[in-house]
Design a protein around this motif. Structure first.
Motif, PDB file in Angstrom:
ATOM      1  N   SER A 177      -4.056  -5.430  -2.334  1.00 23.62           N
ATOM      2  CA  SER A 177      -5.107  -4.539  -1.716  1.00 23.62           C
ATOM      3  C   SER A 177      -4.536  -3.147  -1.833  1.00 23.62           C
ATOM      4  CB  SER A 177      -5.471  -4.845  -0.283  1.00 23.62           C
ATOM      5  OG  SER A 177      -6.351  -4.031   0.229  1.00 23.62           O
ATOM      6  N   ASN A 178      -3.293  -2.891  -1.237  1.00 21.30           N
ATOM      7  CA  ASN A 178      -2.553  -1.510  -1.358  1.00 21.30           C
ATOM      8  C   ASN A 178      -2.529  -0.918  -2.775  1.00 21.30           C
ATOM      9  OD1 ASN A 178      -2.450  -1.807   1.168  1.00 21.30           O
ATOM     10  ND2 ASN A 178      -0.250  -2.074   1.261  1.00 21.30           N
ATOM     11  N   ILE A 179      -2.328  -1.861  -3.733  1.00 21.89           N
ATOM     12  CA  ILE A 179      -2.054  -1.326  -5.049  1.00 21.89           C
ATOM     13  C   ILE A 179      -3.492  -0.931  -5.601  1.00 21.89           C
ATOM     14  CG2 ILE A 179      -1.532  -2.107  -7.469  1.00 21.89           C
ATOM     15  CD1 ILE A 179       0.694  -3.438  -6.271  1.00 21.89           C
ATOM     16  N   ALA A 180      -4.463  -1.721  -5.331  1.00 25.93           N
ATOM     17  CA  ALA A 180      -6.019  -1.496  -5.578  1.00 25.93           C
ATOM     18  C   ALA A 180      -6.480  -0.138  -5.110  1.00 25.93           C
ATOM     19  CB  ALA A 180      -6.954  -2.652  -5.351  1.00 25.93           C
ATOM     20  N   SER A 232       1.648   7.168  -2.928  1.00 24.36           N
ATOM     21  CA  SER A 232       1.869   6.565  -1.573  1.00 24.36           C
ATOM     22  C   SER A 232       1.419   5.392  -1.491  1.00 24.36           C
ATOM     23  CB  SER A 232       1.292   7.522  -0.570  1.00 24.36           C
ATOM     24  OG  SER A 232       1.463   7.219   0.686  1.00 24.36           O
ATOM     25  N   ALA A 233       0.387   5.205  -1.912  1.00 21.81           N
ATOM     26  CA  ALA A 233      -0.160   3.558  -1.861  1.00 21.81           C
ATOM     27  C   ALA A 233       0.385   2.738  -2.791  1.00 21.81           C
ATOM     28  CB  ALA A 233      -1.740   3.743  -2.371  1.00 21.81           C
ATOM     29  N   TYR A 234       1.012   3.180  -3.957  1.00 18.66           N
ATOM     30  CA  TYR A 234       1.883   2.310  -4.800  1.00 18.66           C
ATOM     31  C   TYR A 234       3.109   1.985  -3.959  1.00 18.66           C
ATOM     32  CZ  TYR A 234      -1.278   2.608  -8.764  1.00 18.66           C
ATOM     33  OH  TYR A 234      -2.206   2.699  -9.663  1.00 18.66           O
ATOM     34  N   LEU A 235       3.448   2.675  -3.142  1.00 19.81           N
ATOM     35  CA  LEU A 235       4.601   2.393  -2.330  1.00 19.81           C
ATOM     36  C   LEU A 235       4.440   1.781  -0.677  1.00 19.81           C
ATOM     37  CD1 LEU A 235       6.684   5.854  -3.009  1.00 19.81           C
ATOM     38  CD2 LEU A 235       7.060   3.487  -3.948  1.00 19.81           C
ATOM     39  N   GLY A 236       3.156   1.397  -0.626  1.00 16.75           N
ATOM     40  CA  GLY A 236       2.819   0.692   0.586  1.00 16.75           C
ATOM     41  C   GLY A 236       2.085   1.605   1.805  1.00 16.75           C
ATOM     42  N   ILE A 237       1.787   2.670   1.332  1.00 14.81           N
ATOM     43  CA  ILE A 237       1.212   3.459   2.470  1.00 14.81           C
ATOM     44  C   ILE A 237      -0.038   3.934   2.038  1.00 14.81           C
ATOM     45  CG2 ILE A 237       1.410   5.672   4.021  1.00 14.81           C
ATOM     46  CD1 ILE A 237       3.624   3.514   4.609  1.00 14.81           C
ATOM     47  N   THR A 238      -1.104   3.302   2.392  1.00 14.20           N
ATOM     48  CA  THR A 238      -2.291   3.634   1.929  1.00 14.20           C
ATOM     49  C   THR A 238      -3.488   4.522   2.531  1.00 14.20           C
ATOM     50  OG1 THR A 238      -3.432   1.681   2.881  1.00 14.20           O
ATOM     51  CG2 THR A 238      -2.522   1.331   0.821  1.00 14.20           C
ATOM     52  N   GLU A 239      -2.955   4.666   3.770  1.00 12.62           N
ATOM     53  CA  GLU A 239      -3.885   5.803   4.502  1.00 12.62           C
ATOM     54  C   GLU A 239      -4.464   7.010   3.832  1.00 12.62           C
ATOM     55  OE1 GLU A 239      -2.338   3.316   7.764  1.00 12.62           O
ATOM     56  OE2 GLU A 239      -1.527   4.217   5.762  1.00 12.62           O
TER      57      GLU A 239
END
Length: 470
Positions: free
Chosen positions: A351-354, A381-388
């Motif tokens: 989900s985060n990667i998407a 940032s999302a690819y490193l786990g922070i999606t906000e």
């Protein structure tokens, strides 16, 4: 970067003026407001301001994404400009919590307990991933592990494993510290409570099943009442409930015992009462509930894995929007403790990667330069786990990237679930997440990652072209 006073004025005006602000503080990247009426916020005007990268409302707080470093200057300028008092994060939380319903308060309580200990859990997961690489057969050699071929590395791997396992072995200590602090008690007593539940004199929780089959579970005999001497290593519910009881007993005693006797009476009585309750009632009952929750999830994903992976993959991002995703971290930890691995956390990675991939696609289809820059940085940032930043700053703003990301996560989640991908630990929920996956399942996990990257990018590009054609 200097702060444009006009930009700060525009932010205040867009959130309804200073008279709409109950309290304000900031974190590393965001301004956090407790507002009287969020309906007065002009989001379109707010997000058109040059220094604003996005905004969203969560857990009763209205948050404006500014960026690391700059947010300090913006906050200081806003305080000086409006005359509002500087508030602590706790004051903002208290002001925001007053507007939450009971379910939201329960979810927020879980978040407040688990977020402080998350760095320790993620760090442990990463270190366990390194140990997996060193000890997993078939990674470097056909049927042997790296340490089997290079025996001089075996002790290094053993030390890494010990360091990594510490956070999981003593997880009740971490939860006890955070939970008792959240419930208003002394954090130190919470640590003692958590460590008490994993005392080496108790039967290790991971050996309980075998001991039960053999019929040799050790017990205490209290005046005819037999109490199992079982520890709660890796368990979540027993220490959560016991921490709540401990904090309430401590608060009750502190209000009624004179100050001169508090040191002698409060902590000993609180720990003694909670300890007896934990081993007699709280532990056995919550242990059974935890196993029942595990059985429900395992049953769903065993019997209908495609549907389970599809639904959880699709709904994880909306759960993040509502804040309900915090309720699944205890489930992950329970699954790891009970079954040796979680099949839910790998779907979180998808989900985060998407979400990052959908934001990345917006960089190519957007014409606005500010949006292009925000899309790229939020994707990283999302690819490193922070999606906000990706979700609130880009994808939800345009909706179709968010839907594209949900679709990609659903397909990827279904694929990795069908291939029984599991994680024996929790790590970084992004591209480095493969380190937390059992090495034997890396190939299907990498294929899932490719799906989570490709599908949102393609769908976002198609949706963007269709919208332009209308």
């Amino acid at each position: 970067m200097s702060v444009n006073k006009q930009s700060v004025e525009n932010i205040v005006e867009a959130i309804g003026g200073k008279e709409n602000i109950v309290a304000a503080t900031h974190c590393v990247t965001r301004l956090r407001f407790a507002l009287k009426d969020e309906g007065k916020v002009n989001k379109e005007a707010l997000e058109s301001i040059d220094i604003v990268k996005g905004s969203f409302s969560a857990n009763g707080q209205f948050q404006v994404v500014i960026g690391q470093g700059l947010v300090d200057k913006v906050y200081n300028e806003m305080v000086e400009m409006t005359g509002i008092g500087r508030a602590t994060k706790q004051e903002i939380k208290d002001a925001a919590e007053a507007k939450l319903n009971p379910l939201q308060r329960a979810i927020k309580a879980l978040a407040d307990i688990f977020i402080p200990i998350l760095p320790a859990i993620v760090t442990a997961g990463l270190l366990m991933g390194i140990n997996n690489v060193l000890t997993g057969p078939g990674i470097f050699y056909d049927d042997k592990s790296f340490v089997e071929v290079h025996k001089e590395w075996a002790d290094l791997a053993s030390i890494i494993n010990l360091i990594a396992n510490t956070a999981f072995v003593f997880l009740p200590g971490l939860i006890g510290w955070s939970a008792v602090n959240k419930f208003g008690g002394s954090p130190l007593l919470g640590i003692v409570l958590g460590l008490m539940l994993v005392h080496p004199d108790l039967l290790n929780a991971w050996g309980w099943g075998a001991a039960k089959q053999e019929g040799n579970i050790p017990v205490w005999n209290l005046f005819g009442l037999e109490i199992q001497k079982v520890g709660y290593q890796g368990q979540v519910l027993p220490v959560l409930v016991a921490s709540y009881v401990l904090a309430k007993i401590e608060v009750f005693l502190r209000k009624r015992i004179p100050d001169a006797f508090q040191l002698l009476l409060v902590a000993p009585l609180a720990l003694l009462i909670t300890g007896f309750l934990a081993f007699i009632a709280i532990g056995p009952v919550t242990f059974a509930i935890g196993n029942a929750i595990t059985n429900v999830f395992v049953g769903i994903f065993d019997n209908v894995p495609a549907i389970g992976g599809l639904i959880y993959g699709a709904l994880y991002a909306p759960l993040v929007v509502t804040g309900m995703h915090h309720t699944f971290l205890p489930v992950d930890l329970q699954l790891i403790s009970s079954t040796g691995g979680t099949f839910l956390w790998p779907i979180l990675v998808m989900s985060n990667i998407a979400q990052g991939s959908a934001a990345l696609a917006m960089m190519f289809v957007a014409k606005d330069e500010k949006l292009k820059g925000l899309s790229l940085t939020s994707a990283v940032s999302a690819y490193l786990g922070i999606t906000e930043p990706a979700m609130f700053g880009v994808n939800l703003r345009f909706r179709y990237p968010f839907i594209a990301a949900m679709t990609g996560a659903a397909i990827a989640g279904m694929f990795i679930t069908l291939n029984k991908v599991i994680a024996p630990s929790i790590g970084v929920g992004g591209l480095p997440g493969f380190l937390s996956i059992v090495p034997q399942k890396w190939i299907p996990f990498f294929i899932g990652m490719a799906i989570a990257i490709a599908v949102p990018i393609v769908l976002t590009w198609i949706f963007a072209k269709l919208k332009k054609d209308k």
